[in-house]
Design an enzyme around this catalytic site. Structure first.
Site, PDB file in Angstrom:
ATOM      1  N   HIS A  16       0.843  -1.194   0.000  1.00 40.62           N
ATOM      2  CA  HIS A  16       0.000   0.000   0.000  1.00 40.62           C
ATOM      3  C   HIS A  16       0.881   1.248   0.000  1.00 40.62           C
ATOM      4  CE1 HIS A  16      -2.893  -3.084   1.223  1.00 40.62           C
ATOM      5  NE2 HIS A  16      -3.843  -2.260   0.852  1.00 40.62           N
ATOM      6  N   ASP A  75       9.143  -6.411   2.393  1.00 37.94           N
ATOM      7  CA  ASP A  75       9.221  -5.827   3.734  1.00 37.94           C
ATOM      8  C   ASP A  75      10.628  -5.274   3.877  1.00 37.94           C
ATOM      9  OD1 ASP A  75       7.561  -5.386   6.168  1.00 37.94           O
ATOM     10  OD2 ASP A  75       9.388  -6.167   7.094  1.00 37.94           O
ATOM     11  N   PHE A 158      11.368   8.121  -1.414  1.00 39.86           N
ATOM     12  CA  PHE A 158      10.328   8.115  -0.378  1.00 39.86           C
ATOM     13  C   PHE A 158      10.961   7.743   0.963  1.00 39.86           C
ATOM     14  CE2 PHE A 158       9.776   3.520   0.329  1.00 39.86           C
ATOM     15  CZ  PHE A 158      10.411   2.998  -0.781  1.00 39.86           C
ATOM     16  N   ASP A 161      14.815   8.050   2.387  1.00 34.86           N
ATOM     17  CA  ASP A 161      15.789   8.310   1.323  1.00 34.86           C
ATOM     18  C   ASP A 161      16.600   9.598   1.523  1.00 34.86           C
ATOM     19  OD1 ASP A 161      15.469   6.004  -0.151  1.00 34.86           O
ATOM     20  OD2 ASP A 161      13.974   6.837  -1.512  1.00 34.86           O
ATOM     21  N   LYS A 181      19.340   4.823  -8.123  1.00 33.51           N
ATOM     22  CA  LYS A 181      18.899   4.109  -6.903  1.00 33.51           C
ATOM     23  C   LYS A 181      18.456   2.688  -7.265  1.00 33.51           C
ATOM     24  CE  LYS A 181      15.665   3.775  -3.107  1.00 33.51           C
ATOM     25  NZ  LYS A 181      14.367   4.102  -2.526  1.00 33.51           N
TER      26      LYS A 181
HETATM   27  P1  ITT Z   1       3.590  -2.076   2.720  1.00 34.65           P
HETATM   28  O1  ITT Z   1       3.757  -2.934   3.945  1.00 34.65           O
HETATM   29  O2  ITT Z   1       2.182  -1.835   2.337  1.00 34.65           O
HETATM   30  O3  ITT Z   1       4.436  -2.552   1.568  1.00 34.65           O
HETATM   31  P2  ITT Z   1       4.975  -0.104   4.318  1.00 34.65           P
HETATM   32  O4  ITT Z   1       5.456   1.287   4.040  1.00 34.65           O
HETATM   33  O5  ITT Z   1       4.193  -0.344   5.576  1.00 34.65           O
HETATM   34  O6  ITT Z   1       4.169  -0.587   3.036  1.00 34.65           O
HETATM   35  P3  ITT Z   1       7.133  -1.733   5.367  1.00 34.65           P
HETATM   36  O7  ITT Z   1       6.365  -2.261   6.501  1.00 34.65           O
HETATM   37  O8  ITT Z   1       8.031  -2.677   4.607  1.00 34.65           O
HETATM   38  O9  ITT Z   1       6.213  -1.084   4.252  1.00 34.65           O
HETATM   39  O10 ITT Z   1       7.976  -0.503   5.892  1.00 34.65           O
HETATM   40  C1  ITT Z   1       9.122  -0.109   5.264  1.00 34.65           C
HETATM   41  C2  ITT Z   1       9.424   1.340   5.624  1.00 34.65           C
HETATM   42  O11 ITT Z   1      10.860   1.481   5.544  1.00 34.65           O
HETATM   43  C3  ITT Z   1       8.835   2.277   4.595  1.00 34.65           C
HETATM   44  O12 ITT Z   1       7.619   2.825   5.037  1.00 34.65           O
HETATM   45  C4  ITT Z   1       9.911   3.339   4.450  1.00 34.65           C
HETATM   46  O13 ITT Z   1       9.727   4.348   5.389  1.00 34.65           O
HETATM   47  C5  ITT Z   1      11.194   2.600   4.791  1.00 34.65           C
HETATM   48  N1  ITT Z   1      11.851   2.193   3.547  1.00 34.65           N
HETATM   49  C6  ITT Z   1      11.879   0.955   2.976  1.00 34.65           C
HETATM   50  N2  ITT Z   1      12.520   0.980   1.802  1.00 34.65           N
HETATM   51  C7  ITT Z   1      12.904   2.260   1.619  1.00 34.65           C
HETATM   52  C8  ITT Z   1      13.592   2.933   0.594  1.00 34.65           C
HETATM   53  O14 ITT Z   1      13.973   2.326  -0.518  1.00 34.65           O
HETATM   54  N3  ITT Z   1      13.816   4.230   0.756  1.00 34.65           N
HETATM   55  C9  ITT Z   1      13.420   4.889   1.848  1.00 34.65           C
HETATM   56  N4  ITT Z   1      12.756   4.336   2.855  1.00 34.65           N
HETATM   57  C10 ITT Z   1      12.489   3.030   2.739  1.00 34.65           C
END
Ligand code: ITT
Length: 201
Positions: A16, A75, A158, A161, A181
């Site tokens: 999401h 995740d 996002f 980053d 990236k």
């Molecule tokens: P979904 O579970 O719906 O996929 P979420 O945002 O809740 O969305 P996660 O539980 O995996 O996903 O949380 C990962 C968080 O870590 C995400 O909200 C970002 O804030 C951070 N994150 C992960 N990958 C990132 C990236 O490539 N760049 C920046 N922040 C990242």
């Protein structure tokens, strides 16, 4: 059962998070018809596992059971060495109910200041899981190491980053070209493993 991802097939991205969904589209090279869990109105499961791998599998299985389609979940999170790996699997939750990552990045900076910590080492992790309805689940993990910088820089990307500079670079993930990236991120490393396992050619 064919455990390959055949080019052209439809794949549900069990996320999401719009930033993640954009990267998943790009990393699949446009070879799949990608729809997101949000577009299918699938509910978001509670992330009750204690590892990235566990939560990726939970999200992929949850979406596959409800959609009856092959689902891919990510995740991911940021782990800060001087904070004993926090926020880690709680990365999304540090943004609070408003998903405010300005707040989450300030929280990291404040904790480092409070601890008088000078070590800025950090890494991102991405666990990617693909689940087949009534079938197995395949999971891989990727990581990229780097260092934190404050204040945040750049409005591309996002989440965290704007404070993360990958090793070997001077720009934050928030400043760099998204294609760069996508060539070196934790998610890119995990996708390379996933493609090697599940995609022919
Ligand atoms: P979904 O579970 O719906 O996929 P979420 O945002 O809740 O969305 P996660 O539980 O995996 O996903 O949380 C990962 C968080 O870590 C995400 O909200 C970002 O804030 C951070 N994150 C992960 N990958 C990132 C990236 O490539 N760049 C920046 N922040 C990242």
């Amino acid at each position: 059962m064919n455990l390959k991802l055949i080019k052209g097939m439809r794949l549900v991205a069990a996320t999401h998070n719009a930033g993640k969904a954009r990267e998943i589209h790009a990393l699949l090279d446009g070879h799949y018809e990608v729809v997101t869990a949000g577009e299918l109105n699938l509910p978001e499961p509670a992330e009750t596992e204690t590892t990235f791998v566990g939560n990726a599998m939970l999200k992929a299985r949850h979406a596959a059971d409800r959609s009856g389609e092959v689902c891919l979940a990510d995740d991911s999170g940021l782990s800060v060495a001087a904070l004993d790996g926090a926020p880690g699997i709680f990365s999304a939750r540090w943004g609070g109910p408003e998903k405010d990552f300005g707040l989450a990045m300030r929280k990291i900076e404040e904790r480092l200041e409070y601890l008088d910590a000078t070590d800025r080492a950090a890494f991102f992790t991405s666990a990617l899981a693909v689940a087949w309805p009534d079938g197995p689940c395949v999971v891989v993990e990727g990581r990229v190491d780097g260092r934190l910088t404050f204040p945040p820089r750049g409005d591309r990307g996002f989440g965290y980053d704007p404070v993360f500079i990958p090793d070997g670079h001077d720009q934050t993930f928030g400043e760099m070209d998204p294609a760069l990236k996508d060539s070196l991120s934790h998610r890119a490393v995990a996708f390379r493993k996933l493609k090697a396992a599940l995609i022919d050619g």
